[in-house]
Structures are given as C-alpha cells and as structure tokens.
Motif scaffolding. Structure first.
Motif, PDB file in Angstrom:
ATOM      1  N   GLY A 182       0.762   4.671   9.112  1.00 60.01           N
ATOM      2  CA  GLY A 182       1.428   4.475   7.821  1.00 60.01           C
ATOM      3  C   GLY A 182       1.841   5.745   7.106  1.00 60.01           C
ATOM      4  O   GLY A 182       2.097   6.777   7.731  1.00 60.01           O
ATOM      5  N   ILE A 183       1.831   5.655   5.785  1.00 66.44           N
ATOM      6  CA  ILE A 183       2.415   6.737   4.972  1.00 66.44           C
ATOM      7  C   ILE A 183       1.547   7.984   4.909  1.00 66.44           C
ATOM      8  O   ILE A 183       1.968   9.009   4.398  1.00 66.44           O
ATOM      9  CB  ILE A 183       2.742   6.253   3.546  1.00 66.44           C
ATOM     10  CG1 ILE A 183       1.485   5.743   2.867  1.00 66.44           C
ATOM     11  CG2 ILE A 183       3.819   5.201   3.567  1.00 66.44           C
ATOM     12  CD1 ILE A 183       1.715   5.356   1.427  1.00 66.44           C
ATOM     13  N   LYS A 196      -1.773  -2.260   3.993  1.00 66.30           N
ATOM     14  CA  LYS A 196      -0.989  -2.099   2.774  1.00 66.30           C
ATOM     15  C   LYS A 196      -0.119  -0.840   2.825  1.00 66.30           C
ATOM     16  O   LYS A 196       1.019  -0.829   2.380  1.00 66.30           O
ATOM     17  CB  LYS A 196      -1.979  -1.993   1.609  1.00 66.30           C
ATOM     18  CG  LYS A 196      -1.480  -2.414   0.280  1.00 66.30           C
ATOM     19  CD  LYS A 196      -2.661  -2.730  -0.647  1.00 66.30           C
ATOM     20  CE  LYS A 196      -3.511  -1.532  -0.969  1.00 66.30           C
ATOM     21  NZ  LYS A 196      -4.570  -1.803  -1.943  1.00 66.30           N
ATOM     22  N   TYR A 197      -0.683   0.227   3.354  1.00 65.08           N
ATOM     23  CA  TYR A 197       0.026   1.502   3.331  1.00 65.08           C
ATOM     24  C   TYR A 197       0.759   1.821   4.643  1.00 65.08           C
ATOM     25  O   TYR A 197       1.060   2.971   4.927  1.00 65.08           O
ATOM     26  CB  TYR A 197      -0.940   2.636   2.969  1.00 65.08           C
ATOM     27  CG  TYR A 197      -1.538   2.475   1.591  1.00 65.08           C
ATOM     28  CD1 TYR A 197      -0.717   2.533   0.454  1.00 65.08           C
ATOM     29  CD2 TYR A 197      -2.893   2.241   1.408  1.00 65.08           C
ATOM     30  CE1 TYR A 197      -1.244   2.358  -0.820  1.00 65.08           C
ATOM     31  CE2 TYR A 197      -3.439   2.079   0.138  1.00 65.08           C
ATOM     32  CZ  TYR A 197      -2.605   2.136  -0.972  1.00 65.08           C
ATOM     33  OH  TYR A 197      -3.120   1.967  -2.226  1.00 65.08           O
ATOM     34  N   THR A 198       0.998   0.767   5.462  1.00 67.66           N
ATOM     35  CA  THR A 198       1.738   0.992   6.711  1.00 67.66           C
ATOM     36  C   THR A 198       2.951   0.067   6.743  1.00 67.66           C
ATOM     37  O   THR A 198       2.795  -1.152   6.700  1.00 67.66           O
ATOM     38  CB  THR A 198       0.828   0.706   7.929  1.00 67.66           C
ATOM     39  OG1 THR A 198      -0.346   1.499   7.795  1.00 67.66           O
ATOM     40  CG2 THR A 198       1.526   1.057   9.229  1.00 67.66           C
ATOM     41  N   LYS A 199       4.134   0.658   6.783  1.00 70.28           N
ATOM     42  CA  LYS A 199       5.336  -0.173   6.770  1.00 70.28           C
ATOM     43  C   LYS A 199       5.649  -0.677   8.164  1.00 70.28           C
ATOM     44  O   LYS A 199       6.072  -1.799   8.354  1.00 70.28           O
ATOM     45  CB  LYS A 199       6.517   0.643   6.235  1.00 70.28           C
ATOM     46  CG  LYS A 199       6.355   0.970   4.767  1.00 70.28           C
ATOM     47  CD  LYS A 199       7.715   1.060   4.091  1.00 70.28           C
ATOM     48  CE  LYS A 199       7.555   1.519   2.660  1.00 70.28           C
ATOM     49  NZ  LYS A 199       7.199   2.965   2.597  1.00 70.28           N
ATOM     50  N   ALA A 209       2.440  -0.548  -3.815  1.00 69.03           N
ATOM     51  CA  ALA A 209       1.441  -1.442  -3.234  1.00 69.03           C
ATOM     52  C   ALA A 209       0.378  -1.686  -4.296  1.00 69.03           C
ATOM     53  O   ALA A 209      -0.040  -0.759  -4.969  1.00 69.03           O
ATOM     54  CB  ALA A 209       0.816  -0.767  -2.026  1.00 69.03           C
ATOM     55  N   GLU A 229       1.993  13.486   5.164  1.00 68.54           N
ATOM     56  CA  GLU A 229       2.841  12.385   4.759  1.00 68.54           C
ATOM     57  C   GLU A 229       3.517  11.728   5.971  1.00 68.54           C
ATOM     58  O   GLU A 229       4.005  12.415   6.864  1.00 68.54           O
ATOM     59  CB  GLU A 229       3.904  12.905   3.803  1.00 68.54           C
ATOM     60  CG  GLU A 229       4.411  11.792   2.922  1.00 68.54           C
ATOM     61  CD  GLU A 229       5.320  12.321   1.844  1.00 68.54           C
ATOM     62  OE1 GLU A 229       5.526  13.540   1.769  1.00 68.54           O
ATOM     63  OE2 GLU A 229       5.834  11.478   1.089  1.00 68.54           O
ATOM     64  N   ASN A 275       5.545   5.207  -3.368  1.00 69.75           N
ATOM     65  CA  ASN A 275       5.258   4.318  -2.240  1.00 69.75           C
ATOM     66  C   ASN A 275       3.915   3.639  -2.398  1.00 69.75           C
ATOM     67  O   ASN A 275       3.747   2.457  -2.132  1.00 69.75           O
ATOM     68  CB  ASN A 275       5.171   5.151  -0.955  1.00 69.75           C
ATOM     69  CG  ASN A 275       6.511   5.204  -0.271  1.00 69.75           C
ATOM     70  OD1 ASN A 275       7.348   4.337  -0.546  1.00 69.75           O
ATOM     71  ND2 ASN A 275       6.700   6.186   0.577  1.00 69.75           N
ATOM     72  N   ARG A 276       2.952   4.475  -2.810  1.00 69.39           N
ATOM     73  CA  ARG A 276       1.606   3.944  -2.925  1.00 69.39           C
ATOM     74  C   ARG A 276       1.480   3.051  -4.141  1.00 69.39           C
ATOM     75  O   ARG A 276       0.803   2.043  -4.127  1.00 69.39           O
ATOM     76  CB  ARG A 276       0.614   5.089  -3.071  1.00 69.39           C
ATOM     77  CG  ARG A 276       0.332   5.777  -1.806  1.00 69.39           C
ATOM     78  CD  ARG A 276      -0.216   7.154  -2.108  1.00 69.39           C
ATOM     79  NE  ARG A 276       0.413   8.084  -1.179  1.00 69.39           N
ATOM     80  CZ  ARG A 276      -0.061   8.352   0.023  1.00 69.39           C
ATOM     81  NH1 ARG A 276      -1.194   7.812   0.388  1.00 69.39           N
ATOM     82  NH2 ARG A 276       0.560   9.148   0.824  1.00 69.39           N
ATOM     83  N   ASN A 332      -6.276  -1.640   3.177  1.00 75.59           N
ATOM     84  CA  ASN A 332      -5.510  -0.438   2.828  1.00 75.59           C
ATOM     85  C   ASN A 332      -4.577  -0.042   3.969  1.00 75.59           C
ATOM     86  O   ASN A 332      -3.407   0.278   3.734  1.00 75.59           O
ATOM     87  CB  ASN A 332      -6.451   0.750   2.587  1.00 75.59           C
ATOM     88  CG  ASN A 332      -6.940   0.807   1.150  1.00 75.59           C
ATOM     89  OD1 ASN A 332      -6.455   0.052   0.305  1.00 75.59           O
ATOM     90  ND2 ASN A 332      -7.892   1.667   0.885  1.00 75.59           N
ATOM     91  N   ARG A 361      -5.465   6.987  -7.374  1.00 72.02           N
ATOM     92  CA  ARG A 361      -4.496   6.410  -6.457  1.00 72.02           C
ATOM     93  C   ARG A 361      -3.516   7.496  -6.053  1.00 72.02           C
ATOM     94  O   ARG A 361      -3.307   8.452  -6.786  1.00 72.02           O
ATOM     95  CB  ARG A 361      -3.718   5.278  -7.145  1.00 72.02           C
ATOM     96  CG  ARG A 361      -4.604   4.202  -7.744  1.00 72.02           C
ATOM     97  CD  ARG A 361      -3.912   2.873  -7.751  1.00 72.02           C
ATOM     98  NE  ARG A 361      -3.501   2.467  -6.421  1.00 72.02           N
ATOM     99  CZ  ARG A 361      -2.461   1.694  -6.170  1.00 72.02           C
ATOM    100  NH1 ARG A 361      -1.713   1.261  -7.147  1.00 72.02           N
ATOM    101  NH2 ARG A 361      -2.147   1.371  -4.941  1.00 72.02           N
TER     102      ARG A 361
END
Ligand code: ADP
Length: 570
Positions: free
Chosen positions: A492-493, A466-469, A518, A546, A514-515, A463, A509
């Motif tokens: 991340g986000i 996945k949730y970190t650009k 993924a 956020e 954004n989420r 996760n 979710r």
C-alpha cells in the motif's frame, strides 16, 4: 631509651632569634592556627553529624596542634620539651597528609571509606608511633647546630610516606576530575586544587629545608626556617574550601558561615599591626589585609547572588510543578469525560446495530433493494462508530489504569485465522490479493487475552487493507527461537518518514490526505502496542517509504507468563 639531653639551650634560642625573625614565626603560625581552628569549629558546628565536616574539623585541629608544636619549638628553651615536641612533628605531619586524603575520599564518594583503607592508613602510621621516644626518631641533640638529629631511616620513611600520600591524592583527584562533569567537575576542581596545593606547599618546604640542611648548604636553623613558608598552604586550602562552600554549599555551611569567616580573617590580619615592627612587615600585612577585604567581599557578593538565583530557580520549579499538576488534572478530567461520553454513546449504538440487523434479516417485513442498500450503509457506518467508541473507551481505560486483562492459553494461529476470515470479504471488495501463511508445525498455545489480541490483529489487517489501493495483503504466522511472530505485509501507501516518530502515539494519523480519506481515529496502533507490551511482546514495522508498502510484525514470547501467574508460582 635515653636521649643525649642537653639541659640548657638558651644559646640556641639566641641563635634562632638571630636568623629567624620572631615576627615571621608568629605571623606564619598564630593566625593560620587560629583561622584553621576557627574554620574547623565553624564547619563542625554548622553541619552537625556530617562525616565530611568531622574529618575537616580533625584536619584543622591536627594542623593547629602542629602549629602549636612548631611555636613551642621555635621559642622553647627547655631541651626536654624540645626533644619531646620535635619527635611529635613526624606524627602530626603525616596525619595531616592522611586526613587530607580521607577528606577527599569522603568528599568524592559522599560516604565513609572502607575499613580496609582506614586500616592501611593506620598501618602507615604505626612505624612512626612505635618510634616515638626512641633513637629511630631522634638520635641526639646537636648542641653546635642547635637542632635534634633525626634518625635517618625513619626520616627517609616519613619523607617517602608524605610523597607517596601526596602522589596518591594527586592521581586520585586527577582521575575523579576527569571522570566528573559540569558542576560536579568544577566542585572537584576547587577542592582538589586546595588540597593538592596545601600538601604540595607543606611537602616542598619540608623537603627543601631537609635537603639543604642535610647537604650542609646552610645552617639547620636557617634551613628549617624555610619550613615556615610551607605553612601558608593552610590559608590557601581554607581559601579554596571557603570558595567551594560559598559556591557549591559543600559541608552545608551557608552564607552566614562565610561572612563570619571573612570578618575573622580581616580581624586576624588586622590585629597583626599591633605587634609587627618592621616597615616591610607592615607593608606585607597591609597588602594581605586589602587583598582579603576585596576577596572576602567578592565572595560574599557572589554567594548572595548564587543564593538569590537558586531561590528564583526554586520558584520557577514550583510553578512548573504546579502547572504540571494542573495539566495532569485536566488530562484526568478529559479521560473521565471521554469514558462517560463513550459509555453513553455505546448503548444507543448497540441498539441501532441490533435493530438494523433485524430489519436486514427481514424481521420487519419486505423492503426494496434501494432501502437495503441504504440500510447496509447505515449498518457499516454504525459499525465504524462502535469501533471508534470502543477505541476511545480503551484509551480512557489505559490512561486510568483500568485496562484489565484476562489471560488463558490460546492458539495464536486460530485467532489470526478467524480475524483473517472475517476480513476476507473486505479484502475481496477492495480487489486485493489476500493470503495467509501458516507454519508447517503447530505453534504451542500461549497465555493471551484473546479478545484484546484479536483486536490488535483486526486493526493491523484492517489497516493493511485500508491503506492499500491495489496489490496484496499478506499475513504470515511463524515461530522462531521461542517466539511467535505474525507479520502483516501490504503493497500500500507505505509510511512517510515524518510520520514514524508518532506512529504509535494516540490520535496520531498519517499526514497526507490519502490516509485521512480512509476512516480512522489514530488510536488502533496506540492501543495495540499497549496490548502487545502487556504480553511481553513487541510491535515493530518496516516501510521503505511512500507507496512502497508496509510490514508490521507482532512478536509474543511463547513462554510469556502474566504477572498473576508468576506470583502464584513463586
Ligand atoms: P487509524 O485509525 O488512523 O488507522 P492507527 O493507529 O491504526 O489509526 O494507525 C495510525 C496511522 O498509521 C494511520 O493513520 C496511518 O497513517 C498509519 N498506518 C497504519 N497502518 C498502515 C499501513 N498498513 N500502511 C500505511 N500506513 C499505515
């Protein structure tokens, strides 16, 4: 012990008649005694075996006996009887006070009082019992005033005890009333009000007449006649108790009982017309009759309405229970469906995974880079599908209670490290700074279900990636006061505050796109929480909002012992 008996007190009876109308004597005694007795019998017949009902019955009975004694006293010509019954009044009156208190205690606690309390009450009565037939109780008969003269020590004791018991009831009811809430409070208010008024009327008329007699303000006969008014406390108590019965069904007496009670009251009061002569009494009785008819019918109506409402509520509750049952059944069917479907899906997916890896390894000959590229994508997508099916299976296992654990001693650091290593490539592909911090001293091994705990960390680190650009994903393992901690931090986000309440719910979710871009099912955290809870641990998270990153912390106690283990040791 001898009394200074007088053998003939007819002239006293004449004196009494002169000051106290016999009508008032009968009116204040007979109907109240009958109503009290009737109410007591009704209550004990309807709620057989209930302690509260028994106490109430005894209270009513004692009151009726006290009434009988009083009538005898007001109408008797025999000095022996006179002295005997007068000496009994102290006992019956104090008993009424004690029984009222006993009734209230049982009403509040719903059970009998302690033996010690009963003993204490009994001890209060002892001096009165022992003084019966002695000059401490009655000293002699005053032929001029036409009353027995009471022993001053005992009469002071009795008055003191009555005041003490009344204040006790008053304070206790106040405390209980303040402590209770809602319906309970209203119930206590009515019963307490009835009892307090009853005792207060009794006590004040008693005290008042004793006072004016002792002070010599009026003749004893006139003074004691004021006691008659105190007796109206009983109908007041019965009124309140009937109301409590009707409204709250105390003592299990239902509508039927109240209807009978109302009719009896009407009958009793109505019957007074046959022996009252004065116009003023006629008027008073008429008024009482009208009042009792109105109040009685209002009582019955409100009770009927109450019962009807309760029935309606019951129907609604039954319907709700049915609907709930149907929902549960649907949920079970759904879980079963998911379970079957997932099993069926898993087999072909595993076959695909096997064959694709064989192809990629070159077992089926050479192929061009573009085919390899496509096959790689097939492989990854298939892996995601397998993960999804696995998650779904886990959920259905959790819900059907078939999620079983196999515990053994494992090193938490090793599990985290191997997951970390496996996800290293993913993090590298995402261009993230990916670090693992281990404690300087080794953490002792913990009883764990290795495969499941691995799944939890896989999901949490996955996760985070996945949730970190851009930025970092930092995994740390450490120990603190007997607990092992693993934290997974990312830049991340982050997590929106509106998503927090549902974070650990199944299929939940994050709301923003954004989420959703993924891949994921919203099951990982739900399953993870269950797994960690089964290890007596906790998953917590922090996020400043956020795009401010997130930090998940898993805690497992080092001395965790699975249920089975515990049982074996015991
Ligand atoms: P999913 O399969 O959607 O990742 P999870 O149960 O693992 O399901 O996570 C539930 C939701 O929690 C995610 O959809 C995401 O919105 C949020 N979430 C979980 N981990 C992170 C994280 N590290 N950073 C931001 N959001 C996260």
């Amino acid at each position: 012990m001898t009394f200074d008996f007088v053998t003939n007190i007819e002239q006293c009876a004449l004196l009494v008649k002169e000051y106290v109308p016999l009508g008032l004597v009968y009116y204040s005694h007979i109907p109240t005694a009958i109503i009290a007795l009737f109410m007591g019998i009704l209550v004990i017949l309807r709620g057989k075996g209930l302690l509260l009902n028994k106490i109430f019955f005894t209270l009513c009975l004692t009151f009726s006996v006290a009434m009988l004694i009083n009538i005898i006293l007001w109408t008797s010509y025999d000095s022996r009887m006179y002295m005997f019954f007068w000496s009994m009044t102290a006992l019956t009156e104090v008993l009424i006070f004690i029984l009222s208190l006993y009734f209230f205690y049982t009403f509040i606690y719903g059970k009998d009082v302690s033996f010690r309390l009963k003993l204490f009450w009994f001890l209060l009565l002892l001096p009165i019992i022992f003084s019966l037939g002695t000059t401490h109780n009655l000293m002699y008969f005053d032929t001029d005033a036409c009353v027995p003269v009471e022993g001053s020590v005992l009469s002071t004791y009795i008055l003191g005890i009555k005041i003490f018991l009344f204040l006790w009831l008053f304070a206790f009811s106040l405390i209980q009333w303040r402590r209770a809430q809602d319906a309970e409070r209203r119930k206590i208010r009515i019963v307490a009000l009835g009892l307090n008024l009853f005792l207060l009327m009794f006590l004040s008329s008693n005290a008042f007449s004793s006072y004016i007699v002792d002070e010599g303000l009026v003749s004893p006969t006139v003074g004691y006649s004021y006691e008659l008014y105190g007796l109206f406390g009983m109908p007041v108590l019965i009124g309140f108790i009937s109301y409590a019965i009707a409204k709250f069904n105390i003592m299990n007496v239902r509508l039927f009982g109240v209807q009978i009670l109302v009719w009896t009251l009407i009958f009793l009061i109505g019957s007074q017309f046959f022996y009252i002569q004065t116009r003023i009494n006629m008027f008073l009785t008429g008024m009482s009759l009208v009042l009792i008819i109105i109040a009685g019918f209002m009582l019955i109506r409100s009770m009927k309405r109450n019962i009807q409402r309760k029935e309606e509520l019951q129907i609604m509750a039954d319907e709700l229970a049915n609907a709930n049952e149907r929902l549960k059944q649907l949920d079970r069917v759904k879980s079963e469906f998911i379970s079957i479907a997932s099993h069926q899906l898993r087999t072909p997916l595993t076959a695909i995974k096997g064959f694709v890896s064989l192809i990629l390894e070159g077992s089926y000959g050479e192929f061009s880079p573009s085919v390899r590229n496509a096959l790689n994508k097939v492989y990854l997508s298939n892996d995601r599908l397998i993960q999804l099916v696995e998650d779904l299976l886990n959920v259905s296992r959790i819900e059907s209670g078939k999620f079983e654990y196999t515990f053994a001693l494992h090193s938490l650091e090793e599990i985290v490290e191997s997951v970390f290593d496996m996800l290293r490539i993913r993090a590298k592909d995402a261009d993230l700074e990916f670090t693992l911090h281990m404690p300087s001293e080794k953490i002792p091994k913990i009883m764990l279900d290795e495969a499941k705990v691995r799944e939890v960390f896989w999901n949490l680190i996955d996760n985070a990636i996945k949730y970190t650009k851009e930025g970092f994903v930092r995994v740390s393992v450490f120990e603190n006061s007997g607990k092992a901690y693993v934290t997974i931090e990312d830049s991340g986000i982050g997590i929106l505050s509106e998503d927090i309440p549902n974070l650990f719910q199944k299929f939940s979710r994050g709301k923003d796109t954004n989420r959703l871009h993924a891949g994921g099912t919203g099951l990982g955290l739900y399953v993870g929480k269950k797994i960690i809870l089964a290890h007596s641990g906790l998953i917590t998270f922090e996020s400043e909002g956020e795009n401010k990153g997130s930090k998940f912390t898993v805690m497992i106690p080092l001395d965790f012992k699975p249920e089975k283990e515990k049982n074996e040791k015991e």
